[in-house]
Design an enzyme around this catalytic site. Structure first.
Site, PDB file in Angstrom:
ATOM      1  N   TRP A  71       0.814  -1.216   0.000  1.00 18.16           N
ATOM      2  CA  TRP A  71       0.000   0.000   0.000  1.00 18.16           C
ATOM      3  C   TRP A  71       0.845   1.261   0.000  1.00 18.16           C
ATOM      4  O   TRP A  71       0.414   2.294  -0.519  1.00 18.16           O
ATOM      5  CB  TRP A  71      -1.046  -0.032   1.103  1.00 18.16           C
ATOM      6  CG  TRP A  71      -0.666   0.329   2.508  1.00 18.16           C
ATOM      7  CD1 TRP A  71       0.331  -0.196   3.265  1.00 18.16           C
ATOM      8  CD2 TRP A  71      -1.335   1.289   3.353  1.00 18.16           C
ATOM      9  NE1 TRP A  71       0.327   0.361   4.526  1.00 18.16           N
ATOM     10  CE2 TRP A  71      -0.685   1.269   4.603  1.00 18.16           C
ATOM     11  CE3 TRP A  71      -2.424   2.139   3.176  1.00 18.16           C
ATOM     12  CZ2 TRP A  71      -1.075   2.079   5.671  1.00 18.16           C
ATOM     13  CZ3 TRP A  71      -2.814   2.935   4.243  1.00 18.16           C
ATOM     14  CH2 TRP A  71      -2.152   2.908   5.469  1.00 18.16           C
ATOM     15  N   ASP A  72       2.067   1.183   0.519  1.00 19.12           N
ATOM     16  CA  ASP A  72       2.985   2.326   0.416  1.00 19.12           C
ATOM     17  C   ASP A  72       3.102   2.806  -1.027  1.00 19.12           C
ATOM     18  O   ASP A  72       3.187   4.009  -1.297  1.00 19.12           O
ATOM     19  CB  ASP A  72       4.394   1.921   0.866  1.00 19.12           C
ATOM     20  CG  ASP A  72       4.497   1.601   2.334  1.00 19.12           C
ATOM     21  OD1 ASP A  72       5.320   2.235   3.019  1.00 19.12           O
ATOM     22  OD2 ASP A  72       3.770   0.711   2.816  1.00 19.12           O
ATOM     23  N   ARG A 106       5.539 -13.310  13.944  1.00 11.87           N
ATOM     24  CA  ARG A 106       6.062 -12.775  12.683  1.00 11.87           C
ATOM     25  C   ARG A 106       7.587 -12.913  12.682  1.00 11.87           C
ATOM     26  O   ARG A 106       8.239 -12.566  13.665  1.00 11.87           O
ATOM     27  CB  ARG A 106       5.686 -11.299  12.539  1.00 11.87           C
ATOM     28  CG  ARG A 106       4.203 -11.029  12.306  1.00 11.87           C
ATOM     29  CD  ARG A 106       3.896  -9.545  12.478  1.00 11.87           C
ATOM     30  NE  ARG A 106       4.181  -9.115  13.845  1.00 11.87           N
ATOM     31  CZ  ARG A 106       4.554  -7.889  14.199  1.00 11.87           C
ATOM     32  NH1 ARG A 106       4.718  -6.945  13.284  1.00 11.87           N
ATOM     33  NH2 ARG A 106       4.785  -7.592  15.479  1.00 11.87           N
ATOM     34  N   ASP A 113      -0.019  -1.072  11.970  1.00  7.88           N
ATOM     35  CA  ASP A 113       0.584  -1.917  13.000  1.00  7.88           C
ATOM     36  C   ASP A 113       1.526  -1.073  13.854  1.00  7.88           C
ATOM     37  O   ASP A 113       2.616  -0.784  13.430  1.00  7.88           O
ATOM     38  CB  ASP A 113       1.311  -3.118  12.387  1.00  7.88           C
ATOM     39  CG  ASP A 113       2.162  -2.781  11.174  1.00  7.88           C
ATOM     40  OD1 ASP A 113       1.979  -1.719  10.549  1.00  7.88           O
ATOM     41  OD2 ASP A 113       3.024  -3.604  10.839  1.00  7.88           O
ATOM     42  N   GLU A 134       9.108   8.826   8.073  1.00  9.57           N
ATOM     43  CA  GLU A 134       8.027   7.855   7.907  1.00  9.57           C
ATOM     44  C   GLU A 134       6.731   8.366   8.529  1.00  9.57           C
ATOM     45  O   GLU A 134       5.646   8.158   7.995  1.00  9.57           O
ATOM     46  CB  GLU A 134       8.452   6.556   8.586  1.00  9.57           C
ATOM     47  CG  GLU A 134       7.414   5.467   8.610  1.00  9.57           C
ATOM     48  CD  GLU A 134       7.801   4.344   9.555  1.00  9.57           C
ATOM     49  OE1 GLU A 134       7.295   3.234   9.351  1.00  9.57           O
ATOM     50  OE2 GLU A 134       8.594   4.584  10.501  1.00  9.57           O
ATOM     51  N   GLU A 166       7.651  -0.727  17.018  1.00  9.08           N
ATOM     52  CA  GLU A 166       8.617  -1.777  17.343  1.00  9.08           C
ATOM     53  C   GLU A 166      10.024  -1.470  16.853  1.00  9.08           C
ATOM     54  O   GLU A 166      10.936  -2.242  17.071  1.00  9.08           O
ATOM     55  CB  GLU A 166       8.160  -3.096  16.701  1.00  9.08           C
ATOM     56  CG  GLU A 166       6.790  -3.559  17.158  1.00  9.08           C
ATOM     57  CD  GLU A 166       6.309  -4.765  16.367  1.00  9.08           C
ATOM     58  OE1 GLU A 166       5.767  -5.682  16.987  1.00  9.08           O
ATOM     59  OE2 GLU A 166       6.475  -4.782  15.140  1.00  9.08           O
TER      60      GLU A 166
END
Length: 513
Positions: free
Chosen positions: A142-143, A260, A294, A478, A493
């Protein structure tokens, strides 16, 4: 027909051989991650082996039980750290933001991938592409849509076409677009912006038609709707939920319920702190990763606690709006191709989904679009910028759009732009953080309904924040803190990343006169 079948079977076999790092290095992978050999859990998943996996595993199994075995030394002997293409780049603040943005397209561009000497986690792509930057050294689903907005303004339509074709390649090979082109992402996707990418490409390239991508659009739709035909009322399977009245809507999901790999230690430790079964908790964590948010209080049962994450219980307004756009794109592609029957079928699917979106996501009490909890049949109490998606795709009624506009202006608008949610937590997709894609969706959505003054205010504040941080640091980030613009965005994270693909794309798009 036989050739097609053979090609399909061989592609599936090849996919099964594309093992993730945990599958490739059993026990070694877990030991490295649990010992935090690298500060960032993603580093080992992207590491480049110096020898074949079989050689590495043979050496590891022979040495691991010896008294003087040094795990870190072993890893350094057999693996290279993943490449950091961005590290060598030094920005020139004096040259200005426009020059910086233009240079970054080259810095963040990756040439067509070639197979490594030894197997890595990278899924090779046949054409050039743009990565977000920092630790995100692969393409992200999606970025890329928001990156493409900037590429379009920069006149780099060829790169947009290359990236769209790479995504079509992934759909044809794997049946869907993974979160990113890594083997450890083959269990989930991300918000389905592929149709919007093709629409953007068609709009700015007269040689391309929507019908050219008809088959891959339909394949992606099949991924998101897998299992829908045999589903009973009030049941869910994969990404599909069938409500008690027979309405079919979608949720985020992941086929794995393990930690993950790119956040292995974090997930392993977090699973100890929840009352949910570890498999349930980890699937909810992974489903939130598929959402792109997330993490966020949006996904938490109590609106504040990560250990109460319930992503798969929620029908997200943004996901279902994106699937509405996919259905309309498929209808138009089939109309262009002369398949009236299928065009009519998908026109009807889109019409039914629009009705369902306005029924299940319009929260009258809040005067806002919210997610819907299909398990307890109630609206989510979390107010988030996902509410702008129905405005972006022109689904909201004028009355609903006005109510959303009022709440954005009253509750979300801050000194640097729009906060993501009204809840302040340690999670990166909560206040005080703001993200470029949600600024753009909100601004463009408001413009669709004539609210240009508020759209201009948000746009100006966001542009000014981006530029002020650039002048101070030489970087585009970001995410940003829009409540205290002098502070950095935080939470999450991993450390704050710079680069940054979608920030660059949205900034360039918003700066156009």
């Amino acid at each position: 027909m036989l050739l097609t079948c053979l090609l399909f079977i061989s592609s599936r076999l090849f996919a099964q051989n594309e093992l993730s790092p945990r599958q490739t290095y059993p026990d070694l992978f877990e030991q490295v991650q649990m010992a935090r050999i690298y500060p960032d859990s993603k580093s080992f998943t992207d590491a480049i082996p110096k020898k074949s996996p079989s050689t590495i595993m043979k050496a590891y199994n022979a040495l691991k039980n010896k008294q003087n075995f040094d795990l870190k030394a072993f890893v350094n002997e057999y693996f290279h750290m993943p490449e950091n293409h961005h590290a060598a780049y030094q920005s020139d603040i004096g040259a200005g933001i426009e020059k910086h943005l233009d240079t970054l397209w080259t810095v963040l561009k990756r040439n067509p991938d070639t197979a490594s000497t030894y197997q890595t986690s990278l899924l090779p792509l046949p054409k050039p592409y743009i990565v977000p930057g920092g630790r995100f050294r692969e393409i992200y689903y999606w970025d890329s849509y928001f990156t493409m907005l900037g590429l379009q303004k920069a006149g780099r339509t060829k790169t947009i076409k290359d990236m769209v074709d790479n995504f079509a390649y992934l759909i044809n090979k794997y049946g869907f677009i993974p979160n990113g082109n890594r083997t450890y992402y083959l269990t989930r996707s991300q918000p389905p912006f592929f149709a919007a990418m093709v629409q953007l490409l068609v709009q700015h390239n007269k040689d391309v038609k929507l019908a050219d991508y008809k088959d891959v659009l339909e394949k992606e739709y099949q991924f998101w709707m897998k299992g829908a035909s045999q589903l009973g009322n009030g049941k869910a399977i994969n990404h599909v939920v069938k409500l008690p009245d027979g309405t079919i809507l979608n949720r985020y999901y992941d086929t794995s319920d393990q930690p993950r790999e790119e956040s292995y230690l974090e997930d392993f430790e977090a699973a100890k702190l929840t009352k949910q079964a570890p498999s349930t908790f980890l699937r909810n964590v992974r489903a939130a990763a598929e959402s792109g948010w997330d993490f966020s209080s949006r996904w938490f049962a109590d609106g504040k606690s990560y250990n109460q994450i319930i992503t798969t219980d929620l029908l997200p307004v943004d996901l279902n709006t994106l699937l509405y756009n996919l259905e309309t794109a498929i209808a138009k592609a089939n109309s262009e191709a002369g398949n009236k029957t299928k065009a009519d079928l998908f026109t009807q699917k889109a019409r039914m989904r629009k009705t369902a979106i306005l029924k299940y996501f319009w929260n009258k009490k809040q005067g806002f679009f919210t997610d819907y909890n299909w398990k307890n049949r109630s609206f989510s109490n979390q107010l988030t910028l996902a509410a702008a998606f129905p405005l972006y795709f022109k689904l909201a009624t004028p009355v609903q759009a006005k109510a959303v506009k009022d709440k954005l202006e009253r509750n979300f608008l801050k000194r640097g732009g729009l906060i993501t949610t009204l809840t302040t937590t340690k999670e990166q997709w909560d206040a005080p953080n703001a993200w470029a894609p949600l600024q753009y969706i909100s601004i463009a959505g408001l413009r669709n309904y004539g609210y240009h003054q508020l759209a201009d205010t948000i746009s100006t504040r966001w542009i000014n924040l981006n530029i002020s941080v650039f002048k101070e640091t030489g970087k585009l980030m970001e995410k940003y803190n829009v409540i205290q613009p002098n502070s950095k965005g935080g939470g999450g994270e991993y450390p704050l990343q710079d680069g940054f693909g979608w920030t660059n794309g949205v900034l360039l798009k918003l700066m156009e006169k």
